[in-house]
Design an enzyme around this catalytic site. Structure first.
Site, PDB file in Angstrom:
ATOM      1  CG  ASP A 129      98.480  52.304  46.660  1.00 14.15           C
ATOM      2  OD1 ASP A 129      97.730  51.316  46.671  1.00 14.15           O
ATOM      3  OD2 ASP A 129      99.638  52.274  46.208  1.00 14.15           O
ATOM      4  CG  ASP A 169     100.366  46.316  42.064  1.00 10.94           C
ATOM      5  OD1 ASP A 169     100.105  47.279  41.340  1.00 10.94           O
ATOM      6  OD2 ASP A 169     100.701  46.430  43.267  1.00 10.94           O
ATOM      7  CG  ASP A 201      99.329  43.591  48.651  1.00 14.82           C
ATOM      8  OD1 ASP A 201     100.368  44.010  48.116  1.00 14.82           O
ATOM      9  OD2 ASP A 201      98.185  43.925  48.278  1.00 14.82           O
TER      10      ASP A 201
END
Ligand code: DGJ
Length: 757
Positions: free
Chosen positions: A563, A498, A386
């Site tokens: 999230d 993202d 990530d």
């Protein structure tokens, strides 16, 4: 038009035009949509309905149209059910399109002088045609196949302004097997002046009379996809998002039904969604006569689009359809439609590991490798690093925009690291946020003009970042080059794409079309990356579930939907998500026992039972697990691999919703009904409350089903009819409140009728 009936049959759909009555009848497998060319050439909506059981409907066609339409026209036409309402004529209500012709109006009509723009459009029927395989605006350009590719019929109706050479084509594409209609429009300016569009919907729909109960999805970051109910009353209900993504607050989907006449599995439900990831709006305007029109398309707030002479614009689509099996049936139709007609056909979703919750920005090669070794040993198939792997990205204030590996994070090189991941038997993924730039980045230092801004005015940062102007072709080409090189050089199989802030102060070279041009640029990069690298898969993410819609799923395989990884809270988020989106697209991680966000402790079984309802992922600190926990992870992942094809491709029945009874009970059933997955999550059971078994749905009554748990132990073997009549005998559900949270996932496998019981 010649008198008579003209009809076209194709792949299960049927489009007929009765030129005497001037009626178009569109039929899919189980529903119809009828429109009429009024005497003055306006296109009027007659109605749409589920006609599943009326086999003769297509043959008989629509008769006696005047009896339906006489009552439809008031003197000022505000309550007319126009197929595409426009500002002009006698309208003063909300409309699907508003256009401004140049000032003075004089040059368009020689001899007349007028100071000010002409804001009057009068669209009248000119002609129609039926075509195959027409595509809406922003259709994917990657060339990847979808599961079902049978050609589809599209009715195209050409309308033209009564004075100017300005026309609108209305498109109606039919996907017969799911009863899905899609509508979009193409606007064409053949005048000799630039025309300014100030309002533009992809479609104007008319809800069936009295369908005033509306269900949609609302929320925020960390509590996305909350199923929300509204009662439509006179006035306008507006959902809109103008942050350049789809947004967390509202999602562009809805279901509508008559109050009290539909529920989860019963009744007629009308549903719809916008296939667009830019600034959008959905308006439900309920008129004094009690009818509701739905206008879905570009935003209202700050929309504008110029069409130069000879230029045209084709909008993305709004999809809609009917379910006669309640809201659950509407969801299943949308799921099937997305799985079969929209999503790239890339097979079952792999079990993924993502490092974000475990490491944050503290990305270190040796640590990531340690996590990868453990992940591989548990059965993980895709390892995704990530945020924090690139540029100066040791924290959120630097590096965005510089898409090359951070040497201090990968001293041995990212290429060697990726090879180690592959040597462990996993595919390799990377997080990116291409639309953004930190002011502290080489990209921003080189091109400060590339961000959205108004000259001389503040550029407000959020999470220390600014948004790139996707209206600039050079920005698109730059990102395409960087990302394509990244994918090629490091053999990237998966990008988590993202977007962590909404755009504000959106000064763009695209002017007021920024909401459209941003989505167009985004889609172009994703499509072109997938065209150049056919093995590449993409996950949509926007600070959790901020960019989920049918448009993004034409180029992304799955979504990071929130999230919030607290199993407790995620049950409702996931349940809401499935109102429109299929489980295979829903990435769900199992993370730490004590959730870092909420500090709530959830046991391993609950965390897996919740995450196994979608595409399973792992996000825990694997290096901190005990040997016993690792064995537990391994066992659950192995079980998921046994059930995933049913979860990811089956039909979903929500037997009980978490919002109603603190119990979320789902059943996935495979297309051939030979397998099913039962999943129950009981979040709270007040003392003394008993819960009976839930009758199952969709099974084959004539089969017996062997039921096994995650340890592959047989729980029992039951006839399908019995499960559908009485449910799974289940002490887990009926026992008193010995623990507050209980969950389990079971696999049901149909036995061959000749096998001994
Ligand atoms: C927001 C995402 O939702 C998270 O999963 C993570 O990728 C962070 N961004 C990284 O900055």
């Amino acid at each position: 038009m010649s008198e008579g009936r003209e009809s076209s049959e194709g792949g299960g759909s049927h489009i007929a035009f009765d030129s005497a009555e001037k009626v178009f009848s569109l039929f899919t497998a189980a529903s119809c949509y009828v429109l009429w060319v009024g005497d003055d050439g306006r296109l009027i909506h007659v109605g749409s309905a589920p006609v599943g059981s009326m086999g003769e409907a297509r043959r008989l066609g629509m008769r006696g149209i005047s009896a339906y339409t006489d009552t439809m026209q008031g003197w000022d036409r505000q309550e007319d059910r126009e197929e595409f309402s426009v500002l002009g004529d006698t309208s003063y209500h909300d409309v699907a399109m508003a256009a401004q012709f140049p000032e003075p109006g004089g040059p368009l009509v020689p001899g007349e002088v007028f100071s000010g723009s002409v804001r009057d459009v009068r669209l009248r029927y000119v002609s129609h045609r039926i075509a195959e395989d027409e595509e809406p605006g922003l259709a994917p350009g990657h060339g990847l196949n979808t599961r079902v590719r049978q050609p589809r019929q599209t009715l195209i109706i050409h309308l033209r302004d009564t004075l100017y050479d300005f026309s609108v084509e209305l498109f109606y594409r039919l996907t017969p097997e799911q009863d899905i209609f899609e509508r979009w429009v193409e606007i064409r300016n053949d005048t000799s002046h630039t025309v300014q569009l100030t309002r533009l919907a992809f479609a104007c729909l008319h809800l069936p009379r009295s369908a005033t109960a509306l269900v949609s999805l609302t929320g925020g970051a960390g509590r996305e996809f909350q199923r929300t109910r509204y009662e439509l009353a006179q006035g306008t209900l507006l959902f809109e998002h103008c942050g350049l993504n789809t947004g967390h607050a509202h999602n562009p989907v809805f279901c509508a039904h008559r109050p009290g006449q539909a529920d989860e599995e019963h009744g007629d439900v009308f549903f719809g969604a916008l296939a667009f990831s830019g600034n959008w709006s959905l308006r439900f305007e309920t008129l004094p006569n009690g009818t509701t029109r739905v206008l879905g398309g570009y935003e209202l707030l700050d929309f504008g689009m110029s069409l130069a002479p000879g230029q045209s614009h084709r909008t993305p689509a709004m999809l809609f359809g009917w379910s006669s099996e309640g809201i659950g049936g509407a969801s299943r139709k949308m799921h099937r439609y997305l799985r079969e007609r929209i999503l790239p056909d890339t097979g079952d979703r792999p079990v993924l590991y993502n490092s974000w919750e475990a490491t944050g920005f503290d990305v270190r090669e040796d640590h990531q490798l340690e996590l990868a070794r453990r992940a591989a040993s548990m059965g993980v198939e895709l390892f995704c690093v990530d945020d924090g792997w690139f540029g100066g990205r040791a924290h959120s204030a630097a590096g965005l925009g510089d898409w090359s590996p951070r040497a201090s994070a990968f001293p041995g090189g990212l290429k060697a690291f990726a090879e180690k991941i592959r040597a462990l038997g996993m595919r390799f993924g990377l997080w990116v946020e291409p639309e953004m730039v930190n002011p502290d980045s080489d990209l921003y230092r080189a091109h400060p003009d590339w961000v959205l801004h108004y000259p001389g005015r503040p550029r407000t940062e959020a999470r220390n970042q600014l948004v790139l102007d996707f209206g600039r072709p050079e920005v698109i080409e730059h990102l395409l080059r960087c990302l394509s090189n990244l994918v090629a050089e490091f053999g990237v199989d998966f990008l988590k794409w993202d977007m962590n802030r909404y755009a504000t102060e959106a000064g763009s070279v695209a002017g007021q079309s920024v909401g459209y041009s941003h989505a167009r640029g985004l889609y172009r990069i994703m499509d072109e990356l997938r065209r150049r690298h056919p093995g590449l898969e993409i996950q949509t993410c926007s600070g959790g579930g901020g960019r989920v819609d049918p448009g993004i799923f034409a180029r992304c395989d799955q979504a990071w939907i929130s999230d919030n990884t607290d199993a407790h809270e995620r049950v409702g988020i996931q349940e809401g998500y499935t109102l429109a989106y299929p489980a295979r697209t829903m990435e769900c991680w199992v993370t730490a026992e004590k959730n870092p966000l909420t500090q709530r402790i959830s046991d391993l079984a609950l965390r897996f039972d919740v995450a196994m309802r979608g595409a399973l992922g792992i996000g825990a600190r694997l290096d901190e697990l005990t040997a016993g926990e690792i064995a537990g992870f391994r066992q659950q992942i192995a079980f998921y691999k046994r059930i995933r094809s049913v979860v990811q491709n089956g039909d979903l029945f929500r037997l009980d919703e978490v919002g109603r009874a603190s119990a979320s009970v789902w059943l996935f059933v495979s297309a051939n009904r030979a397998q099913a997955v039962f999943s129950s999550i009981i979040l709270a059971t007040p003392h003394g409350q008993l819960r009976g078994p839930f009758r199952l749905c969709g099974l084959d009554a004539s089969l017996s089903y062997r039921v096994t748990n995650c340890r592959n132990e047989e729980v029992g073997c039951f006839p399908g009819w019995q499960l559908m009549a009485f449910g799974l005998p289940d002490d887990h559900l009926t026992a008193g409140a010995c623990r507050s949270v209980r969950s389990r996932t079971l696999l049901l496998e149909g036995l061959n009728p000749d096998d001994p019981p």
